[in-house]
Design a protein around this motif. Structure first.
Motif, mmCIF file in Angstrom:
data_model
loop_
_atom_site.group_PDB
_atom_site.id
_atom_site.type_symbol
_atom_site.label_atom_id
_atom_site.label_comp_id
_atom_site.label_asym_id
_atom_site.label_seq_id
_atom_site.Cartn_x
_atom_site.Cartn_y
_atom_site.Cartn_z
ATOM 1 N N THR A 64 0.832 -1.202 0.000
ATOM 2 C CA THR A 64 0.000 0.000 0.000
ATOM 3 C C THR A 64 0.869 1.256 0.000
ATOM 4 O OG1 THR A 64 -0.330 -0.460 2.369
ATOM 5 C CG2 THR A 64 -2.202 -0.835 0.893
ATOM 6 N N PHE A 65 2.049 1.193 0.622
ATOM 7 C CA PHE A 65 2.941 2.342 0.540
ATOM 8 C C PHE A 65 3.404 2.568 -0.901
ATOM 9 C CE2 PHE A 65 7.220 4.001 0.092
ATOM 10 C CZ PHE A 65 6.971 5.315 0.487
ATOM 11 N N VAL A 66 3.785 1.496 -1.583
ATOM 12 C CA VAL A 66 4.204 1.620 -2.982
ATOM 13 C C VAL A 66 3.081 2.240 -3.820
ATOM 14 C CG1 VAL A 66 4.766 0.306 -5.070
ATOM 15 C CG2 VAL A 66 5.943 -0.192 -2.923
ATOM 16 N N GLN A 67 1.849 1.820 -3.570
ATOM 17 C CA GLN A 67 0.715 2.417 -4.273
ATOM 18 C C GLN A 67 0.618 3.916 -3.971
ATOM 19 O OE1 GLN A 67 -2.403 -0.037 -2.670
ATOM 20 N NE2 GLN A 67 -2.417 -1.398 -4.439
ATOM 21 N N ALA A 68 0.767 4.274 -2.682
ATOM 22 C CA ALA A 68 0.625 5.678 -2.274
ATOM 23 C C ALA A 68 1.734 6.552 -2.843
ATOM 24 C CB ALA A 68 0.598 5.783 -0.752
ATOM 25 N N ARG A 69 2.939 6.036 -2.961
ATOM 26 C CA ARG A 69 4.004 6.878 -3.500
ATOM 27 C C ARG A 69 3.841 7.053 -5.011
ATOM 28 N NH1 ARG A 69 9.850 3.705 -2.987
ATOM 29 N NH2 ARG A 69 9.559 2.145 -4.622
ATOM 30 N N HIS A 70 3.262 6.070 -5.680
ATOM 31 C CA HIS A 70 3.024 6.205 -7.106
ATOM 32 C C HIS A 70 1.844 7.119 -7.380
ATOM 33 C CE1 HIS A 70 5.782 3.611 -9.373
ATOM 34 N NE2 HIS A 70 5.920 2.977 -8.223
ATOM 35 N N LEU A 71 0.814 7.045 -6.553
ATOM 36 C CA LEU A 71 -0.360 7.889 -6.755
ATOM 37 C C LEU A 71 -0.112 9.340 -6.386
ATOM 38 C CD1 LEU A 71 -3.264 5.620 -5.447
ATOM 39 C CD2 LEU A 71 -2.998 6.484 -7.774
ATOM 40 N N ALA A 72 0.658 9.561 -5.297
ATOM 41 C CA ALA A 72 0.737 10.938 -4.797
ATOM 42 C C ALA A 72 2.033 11.286 -4.076
ATOM 43 C CB ALA A 72 -0.447 11.200 -3.868
ATOM 44 N N GLY A 73 3.104 10.562 -4.314
ATOM 45 C CA GLY A 73 4.393 10.944 -3.740
ATOM 46 C C GLY A 73 4.491 10.828 -2.238
ATOM 47 N N ALA A 74 3.873 9.816 -1.656
ATOM 48 C CA ALA A 74 3.958 9.611 -0.208
ATOM 49 C C ALA A 74 5.410 9.388 0.213
ATOM 50 C CB ALA A 74 3.103 8.418 0.203
ATOM 51 N N GLU A 75 5.731 9.841 1.417
ATOM 52 C CA GLU A 75 7.099 9.758 1.936
ATOM 53 C C GLU A 75 7.175 8.763 3.091
ATOM 54 O OE1 GLU A 75 10.373 12.585 4.281
ATOM 55 O OE2 GLU A 75 8.521 13.447 3.479
ATOM 56 N N PRO A 76 8.098 7.787 3.061
ATOM 57 C CA PRO A 76 8.243 6.848 4.175
ATOM 58 C C PRO A 76 8.997 7.508 5.321
ATOM 59 C CG PRO A 76 9.907 6.376 2.538
ATOM 60 C CD PRO A 76 9.064 7.514 1.979
ATOM 61 N N LEU A 77 8.566 7.246 6.559
ATOM 62 C CA LEU A 77 9.185 7.909 7.702
ATOM 63 C C LEU A 77 9.867 6.935 8.658
ATOM 64 C CD1 LEU A 77 6.361 10.480 8.550
ATOM 65 C CD2 LEU A 77 8.353 10.771 7.049
ATOM 66 N N ALA A 78 9.089 6.046 9.236
ATOM 67 C CA ALA A 78 9.640 5.151 10.253
ATOM 68 C C ALA A 78 8.951 3.798 10.198
ATOM 69 C CB ALA A 78 9.472 5.773 11.644
ATOM 70 N N MET A 79 9.725 2.764 10.495
ATOM 71 C CA MET A 79 9.186 1.411 10.558
ATOM 72 C C MET A 79 9.682 0.721 11.828
ATOM 73 S SD MET A 79 11.637 -0.558 7.761
ATOM 74 C CE MET A 79 10.533 -0.101 6.459
ATOM 75 N N ARG A 80 9.006 -0.324 12.213
ATOM 76 C CA ARG A 80 9.436 -1.079 13.383
ATOM 77 C C ARG A 80 10.694 -1.872 13.063
ATOM 78 N NH1 ARG A 80 3.935 -4.332 13.915
ATOM 79 N NH2 ARG A 80 4.659 -4.678 11.772
ATOM 80 N N ASP A 81 11.438 -2.239 14.087
ATOM 81 C CA ASP A 81 12.616 -3.071 13.882
ATOM 82 C C ASP A 81 12.259 -4.370 13.153
ATOM 83 O OD1 ASP A 81 11.132 -3.534 16.266
ATOM 84 O OD2 ASP A 81 12.727 -4.743 17.114
ATOM 85 N N ILE A 82 11.071 -4.908 13.403
ATOM 86 C CA ILE A 82 10.679 -6.187 12.802
ATOM 87 C C ILE A 82 10.290 -6.055 11.337
ATOM 88 C CG2 ILE A 82 9.910 -7.136 15.003
ATOM 89 C CD1 ILE A 82 7.025 -6.596 14.150
ATOM 90 N N ASP A 83 10.058 -4.821 10.859
ATOM 91 C CA ASP A 83 9.543 -4.643 9.498
ATOM 92 C C ASP A 83 10.608 -4.773 8.417
ATOM 93 O OD1 ASP A 83 6.781 -4.268 10.017
ATOM 94 O OD2 ASP A 83 7.245 -2.293 10.827
ATOM 95 N N ARG A 84 11.864 -4.794 8.773
ATOM 96 C CA ARG A 84 12.910 -5.046 7.787
ATOM 97 C C ARG A 84 13.093 -6.536 7.530
ATOM 98 N NH1 ARG A 84 15.519 -0.575 6.296
ATOM 99 N NH2 ARG A 84 15.597 1.210 7.721
ATOM 100 N N LYS A 85 12.593 -7.338 8.450
ATOM 101 C CA LYS A 85 12.723 -8.788 8.318
ATOM 102 C C LYS A 85 11.386 -9.450 8.619
ATOM 103 C CE LYS A 85 17.647 -8.898 9.513
ATOM 104 N NZ LYS A 85 18.682 -9.487 10.404
ATOM 105 N N PHE A 86 10.366 -9.006 7.899
ATOM 106 C CA PHE A 86 9.020 -9.495 8.144
ATOM 107 C C PHE A 86 8.803 -10.835 7.447
ATOM 108 C CE2 PHE A 86 4.423 -9.095 8.780
ATOM 109 C CZ PHE A 86 4.414 -8.497 10.025
ATOM 110 N N LYS A 87 7.785 -11.572 7.880
ATOM 111 C CA LYS A 87 7.490 -12.880 7.293
ATOM 112 C C LYS A 87 5.987 -13.106 7.233
ATOM 113 C CE LYS A 87 11.663 -14.967 9.299
ATOM 114 N NZ LYS A 87 12.172 -16.017 10.221
#
Length: 295
Positions: free
Chosen positions: A98-121
Motif C-alpha cells: 500500500t505504501f508503494v501504491q501511495a508513493r506512485h499515486l501521490a508521492g507519499a514519503e516513508p518515515l519510520a518502521m518497526r525493527d521487525i519490518d525489515r525482516k518481516f514474514k
C-alpha cells in the motif's frame, strides 16, 4: 461504476477502487485543519483490536506534537491509500504494497518502521483435517489470502507460491482463492473449515497464539516464508517539513525504559522504530510488478 471495475484490467480495477474509496472518504471527513493531525492505518485486523493498539499511540503523539491527533478508521486498504493521496489524512500506517501504491499515486514519503519490518514474514496455515503437511500440499486445496492489497497477507504469499512452490493461485487451488480482508479473519476461515489453507502476517499469528485466540486442534502452522520489508509510517505530500520531522522523531525516540512509551512499543509489536527510506520498498515494488498487481 461497478461494470467498469469488473471489466477493466487488474491494475485499472485497483486504481478505480482507490478513486471510489477517495470519493467515499471525502464525503465523510473534512480537510485536516492546522491544529488537528489526522492519522489512519490499513485495517489489517478487527476494529476492536485496532482501537486497543492505537489509543496509547494517539495520546503519545499529542504530547510530542503539541496538537490534537485523531485516528480516523477506514473501511479497507484502498481507502487508507486514497485518503492519504487525496490529502484527507496526514500520516498513515501502511503495508509495503500500500505504501508503494501511495508513493506512485501521490508521492507519499516513508518515515519510520518497526525493527521487525525489515525482516518481516508470512505464515501459511492449514486445517488439521486438510491433509496438508508441507507447502506443496496446498495445491488442490481451498485457500484464503487477506486483503488484495495486503503485503503479508497476499502480495508476498502469492509471490512465494509462484516462485518457490510452483503453485498458481488462479489455477492450482480448489477454486479461486478467497480474500478474507484481514489477517485474523483468515485464521478464522481456516479454523471454521470454510477453507483448508491460508496465508497471513506472522505478527498477528504469533499474537493470536499467545492470547489463546487460535484453536490449535483445528489449525496448524505449515510453512514460514523468507524475510521481506513490510509496514511503514508514511506522510502525505505537502505537509510542513517541521511537522513531518517531529512526527518521525516521535517514533524514532520511543524509549522502552519509559513505561508509557514501552506500552506504545509493545502494542505496536516493536522494540524500537527505525528510519525508513524510499529504497527500502523497491523490492516490494518489483514483486508487485512481477506478479502483475502493479503496472
Amino acid at each position: 461504476m461497478k461494470p467498469f471495475v469488473l471489466l477493466c484490467k487488474p491494475w485499472q480495477r485497483m486504481i478505480a477502487t482507490l478513486l471510489v474509496g477517495a470519493s467515499l472518504f471525502t464525503s465523510s471527513i473534512a480537510y485536516s485543519a492546522d491544529d488537528v493531525i489526522r492519522v489512519t492505518g490499513i485495517p489489517d485486523e478487527n476494529p476492536t483490536e485496532l482501537a486497543r493498539k492505537n489509543q496509547p499511540m494517539v495520546e503519545y503523539l499529542e504530547k510530542k506534537l503539541g496538537k490534537k491527533v485523531t485516528y480516523v478508521p477506514v473501511t479497507d486498504y484502498g481507502a487508507a491509500v486514497s485518503a492519504l493521496s487525496a490529502g484527507k489524512i496526514d500520516f498513515a500506517w501502511l503495508g509495503g504494497f500500500t505504501f508503494v501504491q501511495a508513493r506512485h499515486l501521490a508521492g507519499a514519503e516513508p518515515l519510520a518502521m518497526r525493527d521487525i519490518d525489515r525482516k518481516f514474514k508470512s505464515v501459511f496455515i492449514a486445517s488439521t483435517t486438510s491433509g496438508i503437511e508441507k507447502p506443496e500440499d496446498f495445491k488442490g486445496k481451498s485457500f484464503a489470502f487477506g486483503s488484495k492489497s495486503s503485503t503479508s497477507g497476499h502480495l508476498m504469499p502469492r509471490h512465494f507460491l509462484l516462485s518457490q512452490l510452483t503453485i498458481n493461485p488462479e489455477k492450482d487451488f480448489a477454486g479461486l482463492p478467497v480474500y478474507s480482508g484481514a489477517h485474523d479473519a483468515t485464521v478464522k476461515l481456516v479454523e471454521s473449515g470454510k477453507v483448508q489453507g491460508g496465508a497471513l502476517n506472522i505478527e498477528v499469528w504469533d499474537r493470536m497464539l499467545a492470547e489463546g485466540k487460535v484453536d490449535t486442534k483445528k489449525v496448524k502452522l505449515v510453512w514460514t516464508s523468507p524475510e521481506y520489508v513490510d509496514y511503514v509510517w508514511a506522510a502525505r505530500k505537502g505537509l510542513a517539513p517541521e511537522l513531518v520531522s517531529k512526527f518521525k522523531d516521535a517514533f524514532l525516540n520511543l524509549d522502552p525504559k519509559d513505561p508509557q512509551q514501552k506500552a506504545v512499543l509493545d502494542l505496536q509489536g516493536a522494540k524500537v522504530f527505525v528510519a525508513a527510506s524510499q529504497a527500502d520498498f523497491d523490492s516490494i515494488e518489483k514483486v508487485a510488478r512481477d506478479t502483475g498487481l502493479l503496472k
